[in-house]
Design an enzyme around this catalytic site. Structure first.
Site, PDB file in Angstrom:
ATOM      1  N   ARG A 158       0.852  -1.184   0.000  1.00 43.26           N
ATOM      2  CA  ARG A 158       0.000   0.000   0.000  1.00 43.26           C
ATOM      3  C   ARG A 158       0.888   1.234   0.000  1.00 43.26           C
ATOM      4  NH1 ARG A 158      -2.151   2.886   5.097  1.00 43.26           N
ATOM      5  NH2 ARG A 158      -2.614   4.790   4.006  1.00 43.26           N
ATOM      6  N   HIS A 168      -2.550  11.171   0.720  1.00 47.70           N
ATOM      7  CA  HIS A 168      -1.943  10.971   2.043  1.00 47.70           C
ATOM      8  C   HIS A 168      -1.208  12.273   2.400  1.00 47.70           C
ATOM      9  CE1 HIS A 168      -0.598   7.606   4.979  1.00 47.70           C
ATOM     10  NE2 HIS A 168      -0.187   8.742   5.509  1.00 47.70           N
ATOM     11  N   GLU A 196      -7.120   8.972   6.438  1.00 51.08           N
ATOM     12  CA  GLU A 196      -7.321   9.598   7.748  1.00 51.08           C
ATOM     13  C   GLU A 196      -7.869  11.023   7.702  1.00 51.08           C
ATOM     14  OE1 GLU A 196      -3.771   9.231  10.082  1.00 51.08           O
ATOM     15  OE2 GLU A 196      -3.924   7.058  10.201  1.00 51.08           O
ATOM     16  N   ASN A 199      -6.880   2.289  10.038  1.00 51.49           N
ATOM     17  CA  ASN A 199      -5.561   2.475  10.629  1.00 51.49           C
ATOM     18  C   ASN A 199      -5.733   2.480  12.136  1.00 51.49           C
ATOM     19  OD1 ASN A 199      -4.731   2.825   8.005  1.00 51.49           O
ATOM     20  ND2 ASN A 199      -4.220   5.001   8.228  1.00 51.49           N
ATOM     21  N   TYR A 256      -3.632   1.899  15.924  1.00 54.40           N
ATOM     22  CA  TYR A 256      -2.358   1.712  16.626  1.00 54.40           C
ATOM     23  C   TYR A 256      -2.499   1.526  18.127  1.00 54.40           C
ATOM     24  CZ  TYR A 256       0.082   3.460  12.443  1.00 54.40           C
ATOM     25  OH  TYR A 256       0.572   3.622  11.176  1.00 54.40           O
ATOM     26  N   GLU A 307      -3.238   0.057   8.361  1.00 53.85           N
ATOM     27  CA  GLU A 307      -2.027   0.390   9.120  1.00 53.85           C
ATOM     28  C   GLU A 307      -2.147  -0.177  10.519  1.00 53.85           C
ATOM     29  OE1 GLU A 307      -0.838   4.551   9.337  1.00 53.85           O
ATOM     30  OE2 GLU A 307      -1.368   4.872   7.236  1.00 53.85           O
ATOM     31  N   TRP A 366       2.391  -1.029   9.266  1.00 56.42           N
ATOM     32  CA  TRP A 366       3.057   0.251   9.111  1.00 56.42           C
ATOM     33  C   TRP A 366       4.353   0.156   9.889  1.00 56.42           C
ATOM     34  CZ3 TRP A 366       2.129   4.456   6.105  1.00 56.42           C
ATOM     35  CH2 TRP A 366       3.026   5.526   6.283  1.00 56.42           C
ATOM     36  N   GLU A 375       8.639  10.641   9.672  1.00 57.09           N
ATOM     37  CA  GLU A 375       7.454  10.526  10.515  1.00 57.09           C
ATOM     38  C   GLU A 375       6.851  11.916  10.800  1.00 57.09           C
ATOM     39  OE1 GLU A 375       5.491   8.202  11.267  1.00 57.09           O
ATOM     40  OE2 GLU A 375       4.440   9.053  12.976  1.00 57.09           O
ATOM     41  N   TRP A 376       6.512  12.633   9.727  1.00 62.42           N
ATOM     42  CA  TRP A 376       5.842  13.929   9.810  1.00 62.42           C
ATOM     43  C   TRP A 376       6.515  14.859  10.817  1.00 62.42           C
ATOM     44  CZ3 TRP A 376       3.323  13.904   5.497  1.00 62.42           C
ATOM     45  CH2 TRP A 376       2.714  12.740   5.045  1.00 62.42           C
ATOM     46  N   PHE A 432       9.341   3.418  12.549  1.00 61.08           N
ATOM     47  CA  PHE A 432       8.217   2.486  12.474  1.00 61.08           C
ATOM     48  C   PHE A 432       8.484   1.307  11.528  1.00 61.08           C
ATOM     49  CE2 PHE A 432       5.610   5.852  14.372  1.00 61.08           C
ATOM     50  CZ  PHE A 432       4.610   5.150  15.023  1.00 61.08           C
TER      51      PHE A 432
HETATM   52  C1  GBH Z   1      -0.672   7.234  10.787  1.00 60.25           C
HETATM   53  O1  GBH Z   1      -1.614   8.011  11.504  1.00 60.25           O
HETATM   54  C2  GBH Z   1      -0.339   7.878   9.463  1.00 60.25           C
HETATM   55  O2  GBH Z   1      -1.259   7.479   8.454  1.00 60.25           O
HETATM   56  C3  GBH Z   1       1.059   7.575   9.001  1.00 60.25           C
HETATM   57  O3  GBH Z   1       1.391   8.399   7.928  1.00 60.25           O
HETATM   58  C4  GBH Z   1       2.023   7.724  10.160  1.00 60.25           C
HETATM   59  O4  GBH Z   1       3.344   7.511   9.772  1.00 60.25           O
HETATM   60  C5  GBH Z   1       1.616   6.727  11.226  1.00 60.25           C
HETATM   61  O5  GBH Z   1       0.363   7.074  11.684  1.00 60.25           O
HETATM   62  C6  GBH Z   1       2.508   6.704  12.470  1.00 60.25           C
HETATM   63  O6  GBH Z   1       2.366   7.908  13.192  1.00 60.25           O
HETATM   64  O7  GBH Z   1       1.263  13.724  18.661  1.00 60.25           O
HETATM   65  O8  GBH Z   1       0.019  13.072  20.629  1.00 60.25           O
HETATM   66  O9  GBH Z   1      -0.786  14.805  19.238  1.00 60.25           O
HETATM   67  C7  GBH Z   1      -1.982   7.438  12.747  1.00 60.25           C
HETATM   68  C8  GBH Z   1      -2.899   8.342  13.557  1.00 60.25           C
HETATM   69  C9  GBH Z   1      -3.087  10.276  14.917  1.00 60.25           C
HETATM   70  C10 GBH Z   1      -1.147   8.928  15.102  1.00 60.25           C
HETATM   71  C11 GBH Z   1      -2.348  11.417  15.620  1.00 60.25           C
HETATM   72  C12 GBH Z   1      -0.378  10.085  15.737  1.00 60.25           C
HETATM   73  C13 GBH Z   1      -0.499  12.071  17.027  1.00 60.25           C
HETATM   74  C14 GBH Z   1      -1.007  12.373  18.400  1.00 60.25           C
HETATM   75  N1  GBH Z   1      -2.156   9.418  14.198  1.00 60.25           N
HETATM   76  N2  GBH Z   1      -1.290  10.944  16.488  1.00 60.25           N
HETATM   77  S1  GBH Z   1      -0.058  13.587  19.275  1.00 60.25           S
END
Ligand code: GBH
Length: 483
Positions: free
Chosen positions: A83, A127, A173, A305, A307, A380, A430, A437-438, A446
């Site tokens: 994906r 994305h 998302e 997704n 986690y 994910e 994932w 990682e943003w 990850f």
């Molecule tokens: C995914 O989102 C994304 O689709 C992916 O691109 C990313 O790499 C992966 O997560 C791992 O992070 O910082 O405490 O404010 C998952 C949902 C929701 C997870 C927001 C991270 C941050 C909360 N995300 N969360 S905080």
């Protein structure tokens, strides 16, 4: 433990798909190559002091140049699917109009390489990397005009790639983007912030309309001939009430509604859920009759997704307005990681990620009960190591037994849910690779593969690669059940 390593393909139904996930900005790199235009994430990550380790996705994992190697890695593990997402500004550098053939050719090569090794391409259209040109000229997702522009982009992708791509996801998302994109869009020089209390719901509305527009186009012009399926990818963590008090139970319900019902109710019923309308009133837009009609049933599958899980606690004043505080504020709930000092689950690398395998079962049960058991793919699921200064020696990271345990335990709940009737078609880890990682840059890893970002982007398998390989090497049951 005992059960570890005991999972086999044969524990899953025939045809159950195993894959790994990535996204364009997080892995491709080559940000200024191949005719690609800038996206809001280029702009955002280049603002000084924005990304925790002061990095950008300019080079990321360099998958743009290393996709053949990566496809080989997937094939070697025995993955059925990959994906990935298409970078919109690689196809339309200006967001619309002129098509960048070099970008189209890149994805053609990637798709062909996957198929040559028997790996299904699962493609996500959005994305998070909106073409900067659309942010600048229109205000991005705040402008309703984007719906038809997204439709044009989606149509080009179906036409170019749909002969070989049989699984499409429109958005990754929406829930998460609507609360984070304002930070991205607004902080970029051209950002249009608007009213922060309305913006998430307006953006989400335009994304839902864009999704249904793309599905309408796919169904009208491509699906009969191409015989693929199309869906949308939602993020949902589980919220467990922190006490037996009704007010905390209600708070957990509201937080679940903000993630799931907000988007699923329109997709299934054509309108927003009462639990949100009651609180948000006119801050939540409405669908016209025609829009509702197009929205209803506009998916063949739901990507999930998932986690982590947190506790929910009633908080009548709403927690302080913060980065992700609009949602908590509006849901009048606090999200809490521990109860009486006991964490809800072991802490992973990211502060927000606690390891709570049973939460997977809870979320799947909710979809089954609330929405008449839709087809769900786990798009994910995964866990990370912290490498905050980028200095943890690779050998300390390669022995990732906690990741093996994580996938083993979460998959156990996927199997349990299927035994309880949930319609789950596949599971994507994932991520294939450590990647950008943003906000966290490269400080969170990850990947199933370690990436040495400072040394030629070398990919080194963590222990979890061998574990997945063992799980997947057994003959696919689907081979014996071809109808
Ligand atoms: C995914 O989102 C994304 O689709 C992916 O691109 C990313 O790499 C992966 O997560 C791992 O992070 O910082 O405490 O404010 C998952 C949902 C929701 C997870 C927001 C991270 C941050 C909360 N995300 N969360 S905080």
């Amino acid at each position: 433990g005992e059960r570890r390593g005991s999972l086999r393909r044969s524990d899953f139904p025939p045809g159950f798909v195993f894959g790994s996930s990535t996204s364009a900005y997080q892995v491709e790199g080559a940000a200024t190559e191949g005719g690609r235009g800038p996206s809001v994430w280029d702009t955002h990550s280049h603002l000084p002091g924005t990304i925790v380790d002061n990095t950008t996705g300019d080079h990321a994992c360099d998958q743009y140049h290393r996709y053949l190697e990566d496809v080989d890695l997937m094939a070697d593990i025995g993955m059925d699917a990959y994906r990935f997402s298409i970078s919109w500004p690689r196809i339309f550098p200006d967001g619309r109009g002129r098509v960048n053939r070099e970008g189209v050719e890149y994805y053609n090569r990637l798709i062909d390489a996957l198929l040559a090794r028997g790996i299904q391409p699962w493609v996500v259209l959005y994305h998070w990397d909106l073409p900067q040109a659309l942010q600048d000229s229109l205000g991005g997702w705040m402008n309703r005009e984007i719906v038809s522009i997204f439709g044009e982009y989606a149509e080009l992708c179906f036409a170019e790639f749909g002969d070989r791509v049989k699984h499409w996801g429109t958005f990754n998302e929406i829930h998460h983007i609507t609360f984070s994109y304002p930070n991205v869009g607004c902080r970029s020089p051209s950002g249009v912030c608007g009213d922060v209390h309305r913006q998430p719901y307006v953006i989400g509305h335009h994304m839902l309309l864009s999704h249904s527009k793309a599905v309408e186009i796919y169904r009208a012009k491509f699906q009969n001939r191409q015989r693929g399926s199309i869906g949308i990818i939602l993020d949902a963590q589980w919220y467990e009430p922190i006490s037996d008090l009704q007010e905390d139970i209600n708070a957990a319900e509201r937080l679940m509604a903000f993630q799931i019902q907000w988007l699923m109710d329109p997709l299934v019923y054509g309108h927003y859920p009462a639990i949100m309308r009651n609180d948000l009133h006119d801050r939540l837009p409405t669908f016209s009759e025609d829009e509702a009609k197009a929205m209803k049933g506009s998916f063949d599958f739901i990507g999930l997704n998932h986690y982590t899980s947190h506790y929910a606690k009633n908080d009548p004043d709403g927690p302080e307005f913060s980065k992700f505080g609009v949602e908590l504020h509006d849901a009048r709930a606090a999200s809490i990681y521990a109860k009486n000092g006991v964490p809800i689950g072991p802490q992973a690398g990211s502060p927000w990620l606690q390891i709570v395998p049973w939460g997977m079962g809870k979320v799947l049960e909710r979809f089954k009960v609330m929405y008449n058991n839709p087809l769900i793919y786990i798009t994910e699921n995964g866990v990370d190591e912290s490498d905050d200064q980028g200095e943890v020696p690779a050998e300390n990271i390669l022995q990732d037994n906690f990741r093996i345990q994580y996938h083993h335990d979460y998959l156990g709940y996927v199997i349990g849910s299927m035994r309880n009737g949930s319609n789950v078609g596949g599971y994507f880890a994932w991520s294939l690779l450590d990647n950008f990682e943003w906000q966290d840059g490269f400080s969170k890893r990850f990947g199933l593969f370690y990436v040495d970002f400072k040394n030629g982007f070398t990919r080194i398998p963590k222990s979890s690669v061998a574990w997945f390989k063992k799980l997947l090497r057994h003959p696919k049951r689907s081979n014996h059940f071809v109808s």
